[in-house]
Design an enzyme around this catalytic site. Structure first.
Site, PDB file in Angstrom:
ATOM      1  N   SER A  67       0.832  -1.206   0.000  1.00 59.47           N
ATOM      2  CA  SER A  67       0.000   0.000   0.000  1.00 59.47           C
ATOM      3  C   SER A  67       0.870   1.261   0.000  1.00 59.47           C
ATOM      4  O   SER A  67       1.569   1.529  -0.966  1.00 59.47           O
ATOM      5  CB  SER A  67      -0.970  -0.038   1.189  1.00 59.47           C
ATOM      6  N   GLN A  95      -4.251   2.365  -7.509  1.00 59.47           N
ATOM      7  CA  GLN A  95      -3.993   1.662  -6.244  1.00 59.47           C
ATOM      8  C   GLN A  95      -4.961   2.008  -5.106  1.00 59.47           C
ATOM      9  O   GLN A  95      -5.336   1.144  -4.324  1.00 59.47           O
ATOM     10  CB  GLN A  95      -2.542   1.930  -5.807  1.00 59.47           C
TER      11      GLN A  95
END
Length: 291
Positions: free
Chosen positions: A88, A244
């Site tokens: 992440s 993302q």
């Protein structure tokens, strides 16, 4: 082959980076530069702040990024990655470490990302939950059966997934996961539904900032969260980075692909050792180390 991996939000702790600041002139200079860029002394919060202060998204994300990137820089000539990946937020650390982004641009993007995510969290009540002991497919099917927005967000290792979405939908999904045989399904203490469609406002805001930033081709392949495969093209990296925020983190798949491509040693660079644990759960044969 040597793989370097970079942790995400949640790895922070009080005192993080203090040893780097006090032990390296280069590290001290970078930390002070970060204070100037951010417009507040993040070092004070990192070194002396409370857990509560560190948990604020606007602090957490730059703090974890700074610890990881500055640690990688202080490794000097011993930092020779054959491949990198980040979980992440950690993907930004990986990109700076691999030379795809400058330190300054990486920090600015991480700060903008944190603020954009914070704003998106305030729009609709949303959360995340950890689901343990179920196959990926069952988790995905349960999410698809629930009214409202709830999706698989983090594929951390086999049998450990995080789901994300509207609070009521996540709560309903947790009950359904337990009924489907999950060992545990518990709500996480997070600010909102990261890596889900709930982050669309943040994605739009961050997309503009990413588009305006110069990226270079990295010195080694970056296994990005979205495709979970090796990426070396700067334009492709940008596209994946924009997606993302609303797409799942495919950590299990990334690590499996890195091993298939020759990774034998995974070195975690940054606070904590969470990723080493996940790597071992994905494949207990590979070596792990702390950077």
């Amino acid at each position: 082959m040597k793989a370097y991996v970079f942790p995400g939000q949640g790895a922070q702790f009080t005192g993080m980076g203090k040893d780097l600041y006090e032990g390296s002139a280069e590290a001290k200079e970078l930390f002070e530069k970060a204070n100037d860029i951010l417009g507040f002394r993040i070092t004070d919060i990192m070194f002396e702040g409370t857990a509560e202060e560190l948990k604020e998204t606007r602090v957490t994300q730059p703090a974890v990024f700074l610890h990881s990137v500055i640690k990688a820089k202080t490794l000097g000539s011993s930092f020779t990655p054959d491949m990198v990946a980040g979980h992440s937020l950690g993907e930004f650390s990986a990109l700076v470490a691999a030379g795809a982004l400058t330190f300054e641009d990486g920090l600015k993007l991480v700060s903008q990302r944190a603020l954009a995510m914070q704003k998106a969290c305030e729009i609709t009540p949303s959360t995340m939950a950890a689901v343990l002991g179920l196959e990926d497919k069952i988790v995905e099917d349960v999410c698809a059966s629930i009214d409202g927005v709830v999706v698989a967000a983090n594929y951390n290792c086999p049998g450990q997934l995080v789901i994300s979405g509207e609070t009521k939908a996540v709560e309903a999904a947790c009950e359904a996961m337990k009924a489907a045989g999950a060992k545990r399904a518990l709500i996480l203490p997070v600010g909102g539904a990261f890596h889900s469609p709930m982050m669309e406002p943040a994605r739009e805001e961050l997309a503009a900032a990413i588009e305006a930033t110069t990226f270079a081709n990295p010195v080694c392949p970056v296994y990005q969260n979205v495709p979970a495969t090796a990426v070396t093209d700067a334009e492709e990296i940008k596209k994946n980075l924009i997606i993302q925020l609303t797409a799942p983190v495919k950590w299990t798949q990334s690590v499996q692909n890195m091993i298939a491509d020759g990774a034998a040693l995974f070195t975690e660079v940054g606070p904590g050792n969470v990723l080493q644990g996940l790597v071992k759960k994905i494949n207990k044969e590979v070596e792990t180390a702390q950077g």
